[in-house]
Design a protein around this motif. Structure first.
Motif, short mmCIF file in Angstrom:
data_model
loop_
_atom_site.label_atom_id
_atom_site.label_comp_id
_atom_site.label_asym_id
_atom_site.label_seq_id
_atom_site.Cartn_x
_atom_site.Cartn_y
_atom_site.Cartn_z
N GLU A 182 20.22 -36.68 48.80
CA GLU A 182 19.37 -35.66 49.42
C GLU A 182 19.43 -34.38 48.60
N THR B 60 13.30 -27.65 51.88
CA THR B 60 13.52 -28.14 53.25
C THR B 60 12.65 -29.38 53.51
N SER C 199 13.98 -32.40 51.69
CA SER C 199 15.20 -32.85 52.34
C SER C 199 14.89 -33.67 53.59
N GLU C 200 13.93 -33.19 54.38
CA GLU C 200 13.56 -33.90 55.61
C GLU C 200 12.98 -35.28 55.30
#
Lengths: 153, 104
Positions: free
Chosen positions: A18, A44, A47-48
């Motif tokens: 990640e 972000t 990463s999600e």
């Protein structure tokens, strides 16, 4: 002249990756001279998407994830592809707070964050075959703002 | 997991969250924190974000999970050192509906 850049990374669905995925996309994005906020937004969202593939796509088994990114003029498009279980009901999966894994303490906010931090989000999925998340963001809209990466000050 | 992120003073446990709180880090913190919560008497849990530059929704799940556990035992949870970015994510994830926002 149209500026086009492309990158592609194949990696295993391990949670350590990640951070790798975020770092790679962040390094690729730097050439667009993003603001700190734009950089964080993209990190972000990446990463999600990668976390979704690891947890939901592959149920924490180690298989292949393909991360790619394309810059076309002032837009970056990031694609995260897995070949896992797929999503039976995409609309439901994208509802805020909905999670198939409450026991794993998933907040159900993954897709909401991707939607909030990117300008466009497209999810295509086929049960038993996998999921492709493609998300796009225009960089440089807030150029008057402060704190851009790579600026001289 | 680096145990130095956990600081215990009396019945207070302070968790110094890492620079990046993603799914990978959240899982490590979750298991280490739960071990402490199961074996020691903790009346107050503090999540200290002062060293955190990045967080995603996995961090929110981890915080709410610990919150439920500590509340169940009658304890309290606090959030400190929250940056503007982390605060925005906490708000979006509904954390402030459970744990009060503190003025720094």
């Amino acid at each position: 002249m149209r500026e086009e850049h492309h990158m592609k990374l194949e990696m295993e669905s391990r949670s350590e990756n990640e951070g790798l995925a975020r770092t790679v996309v962040a390094a690729f994005l730097l050439r667009m001279n993003p603001t700190v906020e734009e950089m964080n937004d993209v990190k972000t969202a990446v990463s999600e998407a990668v976390t979704n593939s690891i947890i939901h796509g592959y149920g924490n088994e180690v298989h292949k994830i393909i991360l790619s990114a394309d810059i076309l003029e002032d837009c970056i498009t990031v694609t995260v592809e897995d070949f896992g279980r797929g999503i039976p009901d995409i609309e439901r999966a994208m509802e805020p707070m909905y999670t198939t894994c409450p026991a794993l303490e998933r907040s159900g906010m993954g897709f909401s964050f991707m939607e909030a931090f990117m300008d466009e989000l497209h999810v295509t999925s086929s049960v038993g075959k996998g999921t492709v998340v493609r998300m796009k963001k225009r960089i440089g809209r807030e150029k008057a703002g402060n704190g851009s990466y790579g600026s001289a000050d | 997991m680096n145990r130095q992120i956990f600081h215990k003073e009396g019945a207070t446990l302070r968790i110094m969250l890492p620079r990046e709180v993603d799914h990978h880090a959240a899982e490590e913190i979750r298991s280490a924190a739960d071990h402490i919560l199961e074996t020691e008497l903790i009346g107050q849990l503090i999540f200290d974000f002062s060293g955190t530059e990045f967080m995603d929704s996995s961090g929110i799940g981890m915080i709410l999970g610990r919150y439920k556990r500590v509340r169940f035992m009658g304890g309290a949870v606090r959030l400190t050192g929250v940056s503007e970015r982390v605060g925005r994510l906490l708000a979006m994830g509904g954390v402030y509906q459970m744990i009060g926002k503190e003025e720094e």
